[in-house]
Design a protein around this motif. Structure first.
Motif, PDB file in Angstrom:
ATOM      1  N   GLY A  18      38.546  56.313  33.984  1.00 27.61           N
ATOM      2  CA  GLY A  18      37.253  56.289  34.671  1.00 27.61           C
ATOM      3  C   GLY A  18      36.855  57.569  35.384  1.00 27.61           C
ATOM      4  O   GLY A  18      35.784  57.641  35.993  1.00 27.61           O
ATOM      5  N   LYS A  21      36.696  61.717  31.656  1.00 24.26           N
ATOM      6  CA  LYS A  21      37.236  62.610  30.616  1.00 24.26           C
ATOM      7  C   LYS A  21      36.377  62.573  29.349  1.00 24.26           C
ATOM      8  O   LYS A  21      35.980  63.613  28.821  1.00 24.26           O
ATOM      9  CB  LYS A  21      38.685  62.194  30.263  1.00 24.26           C
ATOM     10  CG  LYS A  21      39.638  62.279  31.439  1.00 24.26           C
ATOM     11  CD  LYS A  21      41.044  61.842  31.065  1.00 24.26           C
ATOM     12  CE  LYS A  21      41.143  60.390  30.642  1.00 24.26           C
ATOM     13  NZ  LYS A  21      40.778  59.426  31.710  1.00 24.26           N
ATOM     14  N   THR A  22      36.101  61.352  28.877  1.00 21.49           N
ATOM     15  CA  THR A  22      35.317  61.216  27.648  1.00 21.49           C
ATOM     16  C   THR A  22      33.913  61.776  27.859  1.00 21.49           C
ATOM     17  O   THR A  22      33.357  62.444  26.980  1.00 21.49           O
ATOM     18  CB  THR A  22      35.281  59.727  27.217  1.00 21.49           C
ATOM     19  OG1 THR A  22      36.635  59.277  27.098  1.00 21.49           O
ATOM     20  CG2 THR A  22      34.582  59.541  25.890  1.00 21.49           C
ATOM     21  N   SER A  23      33.363  61.549  29.045  1.00 19.76           N
ATOM     22  CA  SER A  23      32.015  62.064  29.343  1.00 19.76           C
ATOM     23  C   SER A  23      32.002  63.593  29.361  1.00 19.76           C
ATOM     24  O   SER A  23      31.050  64.214  28.885  1.00 19.76           O
ATOM     25  CB  SER A  23      31.541  61.563  30.711  1.00 19.76           C
ATOM     26  OG  SER A  23      31.570  60.167  30.736  1.00 19.76           O
ATOM     27  N   ASP A 127      27.991  65.594  41.315  1.00 14.91           N
ATOM     28  CA  ASP A 127      26.586  65.209  41.525  1.00 14.91           C
ATOM     29  C   ASP A 127      26.473  64.050  42.518  1.00 14.91           C
ATOM     30  O   ASP A 127      25.411  63.815  43.099  1.00 14.91           O
ATOM     31  CB  ASP A 127      25.947  64.805  40.183  1.00 14.91           C
ATOM     32  CG  ASP A 127      26.715  63.687  39.490  1.00 14.91           C
ATOM     33  OD1 ASP A 127      26.278  62.543  39.551  1.00 14.91           O
ATOM     34  OD2 ASP A 127      27.788  63.960  38.903  1.00 14.91           O
ATOM     35  N   ALA A 154      29.823  66.092  34.476  1.00 13.90           N
ATOM     36  CA  ALA A 154      29.449  65.832  33.083  1.00 13.90           C
ATOM     37  C   ALA A 154      27.991  65.383  33.060  1.00 13.90           C
ATOM     38  O   ALA A 154      27.239  65.715  32.154  1.00 13.90           O
ATOM     39  CB  ALA A 154      30.349  64.744  32.506  1.00 13.90           C
TER      40      ALA A 154
HETATM   41  P1  GDP Z   1      37.308  58.257  31.243  1.00 14.20           P
HETATM   42  O1  GDP Z   1      37.919  56.902  31.344  1.00 14.20           O
HETATM   43  O2  GDP Z   1      38.045  59.238  32.102  1.00 14.20           O
HETATM   44  O3  GDP Z   1      37.140  58.737  29.845  1.00 14.20           O
HETATM   45  O4  GDP Z   1      35.843  58.159  31.918  1.00 14.20           O
HETATM   46  P2  GDP Z   1      34.412  57.995  31.197  1.00 14.20           P
HETATM   47  O5  GDP Z   1      33.969  59.272  30.589  1.00 14.20           O
HETATM   48  O6  GDP Z   1      34.434  56.783  30.336  1.00 14.20           O
HETATM   49  O7  GDP Z   1      33.477  57.785  32.477  1.00 14.20           O
HETATM   50  C1  GDP Z   1      33.673  56.734  33.383  1.00 14.20           C
HETATM   51  C2  GDP Z   1      32.356  56.442  34.105  1.00 14.20           C
HETATM   52  O8  GDP Z   1      32.015  57.542  34.946  1.00 14.20           O
HETATM   53  C3  GDP Z   1      31.165  56.238  33.168  1.00 14.20           C
HETATM   54  O9  GDP Z   1      30.361  55.207  33.693  1.00 14.20           O
HETATM   55  C4  GDP Z   1      30.442  57.562  33.208  1.00 14.20           C
HETATM   56  O10 GDP Z   1      29.062  57.413  32.953  1.00 14.20           O
HETATM   57  C5  GDP Z   1      30.710  58.009  34.650  1.00 14.20           C
HETATM   58  N1  GDP Z   1      30.673  59.479  34.773  1.00 14.20           N
HETATM   59  C6  GDP Z   1      31.371  60.361  34.021  1.00 14.20           C
HETATM   60  N2  GDP Z   1      31.112  61.615  34.413  1.00 14.20           N
HETATM   61  C7  GDP Z   1      30.239  61.531  35.435  1.00 14.20           C
HETATM   62  C8  GDP Z   1      29.580  62.504  36.266  1.00 14.20           C
HETATM   63  O11 GDP Z   1      29.743  63.718  36.146  1.00 14.20           O
HETATM   64  N3  GDP Z   1      28.748  62.003  37.248  1.00 14.20           N
HETATM   65  C9  GDP Z   1      28.547  60.674  37.415  1.00 14.20           C
HETATM   66  N4  GDP Z   1      27.708  60.309  38.394  1.00 14.20           N
HETATM   67  N5  GDP Z   1      29.126  59.734  36.651  1.00 14.20           N
HETATM   68  C10 GDP Z   1      29.970  60.153  35.681  1.00 14.20           C
END
Ligand code: GDP
Ligand code: MG
Length: 201
Positions: A18, A21-23, A127, A154
Motif C-alpha cells: 500500500g 510501489k505499483t503506482s 501530496d 506518484a
Molecule cells: P503498493 O501496494 O505498494 O503497490 O501500492 P499501490 O500502488 O497499489 O497504491 C496503494 C494506494 O495508494 C492506492 O490507492 C494508490 O492510489 C495510492 N497512492 C499511490 N501513490 C500515491 C501518491 O503519490 N499519492 C496519493 N495520495 N496516493 C497514492
C-alpha cells in the motif's frame, strides 16, 4: 557519436503493501496514475529504456504484485538484481521502520564481495498533508545507510523520474565496476594458464 548495444539491469522495488510501489512504476513507465486500489498476484516486470550519459540502459523493474506480504518470496524475487528501490509512505511511520527489514532481506541475497549494492529510498505520497514522517527523520535513516533519499508523489508526478534515474545511474556504475573486476580476474587467470602451458610444453 557511437551507439552502444546498451546495458540490461534488473531493478527490484520493495516496501510494505500500500505504500505506492505499483503506482510509482505506473507513473514512471506509463505516465499514468489511478486511485483504484489493486493488488494483483504474481510479479510483474516493467521494461523502460533510458539514456544515462552515453549509455542506453534497459531497465527491467520487478514489482512484487502483492507478494510483499510474504517475506519468504523476497529471495527468489531479488536474485540477480542490480539495484533496489525501497519505498515507504510518508503518512505511515511503520512503513519507514519496515525499510530496515527489506534492506536486510535484500543484502542476504547479494554476494559478499558485492559491497556497494545500490539502493534508493523513496518517501511517497508527499501530496498528502497528513504526514507522519518528516524529511529529517527519513534523511537520518537513509544517511545512516548511505542511501540516497527522494520525496516523491506518484499521484502528482513529483520527483519520480529523478529518483529512478538515480538508481539506474548507480546500478550502471556498480555494474561496470563489477565487470571490470571480473575482467581483471579473467586476465590474471589467463596469464597463469599461459605460464603453466609454457612450463610444461
Ligand atoms: P503498493 O501496494 O505498494 O503497490 O501500492 P499501490 O500502488 O497499489 O497504491 C496503494 C494506494 O495508494 C492506492 O490507492 C494508490 O492510489 C495510492 N497512492 C499511490 N501513490 C500515491 C501518491 O503519490 N499519492 C496519493 N495520495 N496516493 C497514492
Ligand atoms: Mg503493488
Amino acid at each position: 557519436m557511437s551507439i552502444n548495444k546498451g546495458v540490461g539491469l534488473k531493478i527490484v522495488i520493495l516496501g510494505s503493501l500500500g505504500v505506492g510501489k505499483t503506482s510509482l512504476l505506473n507513473r514512471y513507465v506509463n505516465n499514468r496514475f489511478t486511485q483504484e486500489y489493486r493488488t494483483t498476484l504474481g510479479a510483474s516486470i516493467l521494461p523502460k529504456e533510458i539514456r544515462v550519459d552515453n549509455t542506453l540502459v534497459k531497465l527491467q523493474i520487478w514489482d512484487t504484485g502483492g507478494q510483499e506480504r510474504f517475506k519468504s518470496l523476497v529471495p527468489s524475487f531479488s536474485k540477480g538484481s542490480d539495484g533496489c528501490v525501497l519505498v515507504f509512505d510518508v503518512t505511515d511511520r511503520d512503513s519507514l521502520y519496515a525499510l530496515e527489514g527489506w534492506r536486510e532481506e535484500i543484502l542476504l541475497q547479494i554476494p559478499l564481495e558485492y559491497k556497494d549494492y545500490p539502493f534508493v529510498a523513496l518517501g511517497n505520497k508527499v501530496d498528502l498533508t497528513e504526514r507522519q514522517v518528516t524529511s529529517d527523520e527519513a534523511e537520518a535513516w537513509c544517511s545512516s545507510h548511505n542511501i540516497p533519499y527522494f520525496e516523491v508523489s506518484a499521484k502528482e508526478d513529483i520527483n519520480v523520474d529523478h529518483a529512478f534515474e538515480n538508481i539506474a545511474r548507480n546500478a550502471l556504475l556498480q555494474d561496470s565496476k563489477w565487470k571490470d573486476s571480473y575482467l581483471m580476474n579473467s586476465i590474471s587467470l589467463g596469464d597463469n594458464r599461459t605460464s603453466v602451458r609454457n612450463n610444461c610444453c
